[in-house]
Design a protein around this motif. Structure first.
Motif, PDB file in Angstrom:
ATOM      1  N   ALA A 258      -5.493   8.978  15.169  1.00  0.00           N
ATOM      2  CA  ALA A 258      -4.223   9.335  15.797  1.00  0.00           C
ATOM      3  C   ALA A 258      -3.918  10.809  15.537  1.00  0.00           C
ATOM      4  O   ALA A 258      -4.505  11.440  14.654  1.00  0.00           O
ATOM      5  CB  ALA A 258      -3.102   8.452  15.253  1.00  0.00           C
ATOM      6  N   ASP A 259      -2.986  11.343  16.316  1.00  0.00           N
ATOM      7  CA  ASP A 259      -2.593  12.747  16.143  1.00  0.00           C
ATOM      8  C   ASP A 259      -1.556  12.923  15.054  1.00  0.00           C
ATOM      9  O   ASP A 259      -1.457  13.999  14.447  1.00  0.00           O
ATOM     10  CB  ASP A 259      -2.042  13.289  17.469  1.00  0.00           C
ATOM     11  N   ALA A 260      -0.753  11.895  14.821  1.00  0.00           N
ATOM     12  CA  ALA A 260       0.279  11.944  13.790  1.00  0.00           C
ATOM     13  C   ALA A 260       0.529  10.539  13.287  1.00  0.00           C
ATOM     14  O   ALA A 260       0.314   9.558  14.003  1.00  0.00           O
ATOM     15  CB  ALA A 260       1.565  12.546  14.345  1.00  0.00           C
ATOM     16  N   ILE A 261       0.974  10.443  12.035  1.00  0.00           N
ATOM     17  CA  ILE A 261       1.249   9.136  11.432  1.00  0.00           C
ATOM     18  C   ILE A 261       2.638   9.141  10.809  1.00  0.00           C
ATOM     19  O   ILE A 261       2.983  10.029  10.027  1.00  0.00           O
ATOM     20  CB  ILE A 261       0.219   8.797  10.334  1.00  0.00           C
ATOM     21  N   VAL A 262       3.415   8.131  11.172  1.00  0.00           N
ATOM     22  CA  VAL A 262       4.676   7.845  10.495  1.00  0.00           C
ATOM     23  C   VAL A 262       4.475   6.494   9.823  1.00  0.00           C
ATOM     24  O   VAL A 262       3.940   5.566  10.439  1.00  0.00           O
ATOM     25  CB  VAL A 262       5.853   7.797  11.486  1.00  0.00           C
ATOM     26  N   ALA A 263       4.853   6.370   8.567  1.00  0.00           N
ATOM     27  CA  ALA A 263       4.572   5.139   7.830  1.00  0.00           C
ATOM     28  C   ALA A 263       5.807   4.625   7.119  1.00  0.00           C
ATOM     29  O   ALA A 263       6.692   5.398   6.726  1.00  0.00           O
ATOM     30  CB  ALA A 263       3.447   5.372   6.826  1.00  0.00           C
ATOM     31  N   SER A 264       5.850   3.310   6.938  1.00  0.00           N
ATOM     32  CA  SER A 264       6.906   2.711   6.130  1.00  0.00           C
ATOM     33  C   SER A 264       6.545   2.847   4.661  1.00  0.00           C
ATOM     34  O   SER A 264       5.373   3.028   4.310  1.00  0.00           O
ATOM     35  CB  SER A 264       7.091   1.236   6.502  1.00  0.00           C
ATOM     36  N   ASP A 265       7.546   2.728   3.808  1.00  0.00           N
ATOM     37  CA  ASP A 265       7.301   2.953   2.382  1.00  0.00           C
ATOM     38  C   ASP A 265       6.501   1.833   1.728  1.00  0.00           C
ATOM     39  O   ASP A 265       6.123   1.935   0.558  1.00  0.00           O
ATOM     40  CB  ASP A 265       8.623   3.179   1.640  1.00  0.00           C
ATOM     41  N   ASP A 266       6.237   0.747   2.464  1.00  0.00           N
ATOM     42  CA  ASP A 266       5.397  -0.318   1.925  1.00  0.00           C
ATOM     43  C   ASP A 266       3.960  -0.255   2.447  1.00  0.00           C
ATOM     44  O   ASP A 266       3.154  -1.142   2.178  1.00  0.00           O
ATOM     45  CB  ASP A 266       5.996  -1.690   2.250  1.00  0.00           C
ATOM     46  N   ALA A 267       3.641   0.781   3.196  1.00  0.00           N
ATOM     47  CA  ALA A 267       2.313   0.883   3.807  1.00  0.00           C
ATOM     48  C   ALA A 267       1.255   1.304   2.790  1.00  0.00           C
ATOM     49  O   ALA A 267       1.501   2.161   1.940  1.00  0.00           O
ATOM     50  CB  ALA A 267       2.335   1.871   4.970  1.00  0.00           C
ATOM     51  N   VAL A 268       0.078   0.681   2.902  1.00  0.00           N
ATOM     52  CA  VAL A 268      -1.073   1.070   2.079  1.00  0.00           C
ATOM     53  C   VAL A 268      -2.273   1.247   3.000  1.00  0.00           C
ATOM     54  O   VAL A 268      -2.410   0.556   4.014  1.00  0.00           O
ATOM     55  CB  VAL A 268      -1.390   0.034   0.976  1.00  0.00           C
ATOM     56  N   PHE A 269      -3.152   2.167   2.631  1.00  0.00           N
ATOM     57  CA  PHE A 269      -4.292   2.540   3.454  1.00  0.00           C
ATOM     58  C   PHE A 269      -5.573   2.380   2.643  1.00  0.00           C
ATOM     59  O   PHE A 269      -5.642   2.851   1.505  1.00  0.00           O
ATOM     60  CB  PHE A 269      -4.167   3.991   3.907  1.00  0.00           C
ATOM     61  N   GLY A 270      -6.588   1.764   3.238  1.00  0.00           N
ATOM     62  CA  GLY A 270      -7.835   1.636   2.494  1.00  0.00           C
ATOM     63  C   GLY A 270      -8.950   1.008   3.294  1.00  0.00           C
ATOM     64  O   GLY A 270      -8.756   0.491   4.398  1.00  0.00           O
ATOM     65  N   LEU A 271     -10.141   1.055   2.712  1.00  0.00           N
ATOM     66  CA  LEU A 271     -11.343   0.487   3.329  1.00  0.00           C
ATOM     67  C   LEU A 271     -11.977  -0.513   2.359  1.00  0.00           C
ATOM     68  O   LEU A 271     -12.723  -0.118   1.462  1.00  0.00           O
ATOM     69  CB  LEU A 271     -12.352   1.589   3.654  1.00  0.00           C
ATOM     70  N   PRO A 272     -11.706  -1.811   2.528  1.00  0.00           N
ATOM     71  CA  PRO A 272     -12.343  -2.825   1.679  1.00  0.00           C
ATOM     72  C   PRO A 272     -13.723  -3.202   2.200  1.00  0.00           C
ATOM     73  O   PRO A 272     -14.198  -4.321   1.967  1.00  0.00           O
ATOM     74  CB  PRO A 272     -11.360  -3.999   1.786  1.00  0.00           C
ATOM     75  N   GLU A 273     -14.376  -2.274   2.900  1.00  0.00           N
ATOM     76  CA  GLU A 273     -15.620  -2.590   3.592  1.00  0.00           C
ATOM     77  C   GLU A 273     -16.710  -3.115   2.652  1.00  0.00           C
ATOM     78  O   GLU A 273     -17.420  -4.062   2.989  1.00  0.00           O
ATOM     79  CB  GLU A 273     -16.152  -1.351   4.341  1.00  0.00           C
ATOM     80  N   LEU A 274     -16.879  -2.502   1.492  1.00  0.00           N
ATOM     81  CA  LEU A 274     -17.942  -2.947   0.592  1.00  0.00           C
ATOM     82  C   LEU A 274     -17.715  -4.375   0.114  1.00  0.00           C
ATOM     83  O   LEU A 274     -18.673  -5.098  -0.172  1.00  0.00           O
ATOM     84  CB  LEU A 274     -18.049  -1.999  -0.613  1.00  0.00           C
TER      85      LEU A 274
END
Length: 252
Positions: A116-132
């Protein structure tokens, strides 16, 4: 349930994904999302797209249960192609895309938000890659657009997550707000963007993509090759089966 489109403001289109219970789209869902984003970008009346979701989180990645239901690799191939198309649609959308992220943004969610070009997030948002932990590889391309290189690697190897506030400090999240204010905050930014000249916005999007130091489509496709290698070796199936089994036990 599925992908819906609305136009709450002049020049602004909101695309909402809703795939209960956790917003892990099936194969067709990724293609539907890609189609909606491309259609919005192609509409000359649109000057900004807001990408959002209903439910517990923004996106939990591909539907692993769908992958494990069949004996062959059809669902895996479909999910890889579908994610590739959806991520590319966001990146190549002819107008800016604002991702409104709440709850969890994992796996494929990182591909969407990272492009995306910009991100607005809520204060409960978490970001990650559980791919492994899920027998997959991929979207490090997009996580690297959100956090510095060494943090990306640490998050990737550990399957840990970063909070919206942490990403805000790194500069990749524009604004962090309480969850109930997320839609309004995303629309506020979208309106500000949409107030610009539409033709210039489209030129600006093309120009900015043109100077990106990494070709996100080729980079992500390279990563996907290792996912197929993990699958052919049997490693991926072991991890996906364990994930599905654990989820079934949770429900018992």
């Amino acid at each position: 349930m599925g992908v819906s489109t609305s136009d709450p403001d002049d020049g602004v289109v909101v695309i909402t994904a809703h795939f209960p219970p956790v917003n892990a789209p099936p194969v067709q869902g990724w293609y539907d999302l890609a189609r909606a984003v491309r259609a919005a970008g192609a509409d000359q009346r649109v000057r900004c797209v807001v990408l959002t979701a209903e439910g517990r989180g923004f996106n939990a990645g591909a539907d692993i249960k769908e992958m494990q239901r069949g004996a062959g690799h059809e669902a895996l191939i479909g999910a890889n192609r579908g994610c590739y198309e959806a991520f590319a649609a966001v990146y190549e959308c002819e107008v800016p895309v604002v991702a409104a992220v709440h709850g969890y943004c994992l796996g494929g969610g990182i591909g969407l938000a990272g492009n995306a070009d910009a991100i607005v997030a809520s204060d409960d948002a978490v970001f990650g890659l559980p791919e492994l932990d899920r027998g997959a590889l991929g979207a490090a391309t997009h996580l690297a657009r959100l956090v510095p290189q060494h943090l990306m690697r640490t998050l990737y190897y550990t399957s840990r997550t970063a909070t919206a506030e942490e990403l805000h400090r790194h500069g990749s999240v524009w604004r962090v707000v309480p969850r109930e204010q997320l839609r309004d905050a995303a629309l506020e930014l979208a309106r500000e963007i949409a107030a610009k000249d539409g033709s210039l916005l489209r030129l600006a999007k093309a120009a900015i993509n043109g100077i990106d130091p990494v070709d996100v489509r080729r980079s992500y496709r390279f990563e996907q090759g290792f996912t197929f290698e993990a699958n052919l070796s049997g490693i991926a199936d072991r991890h996906r089966d364990a994930f599905v089994s654990a989820k079934e036990k949770e429900r018992q």
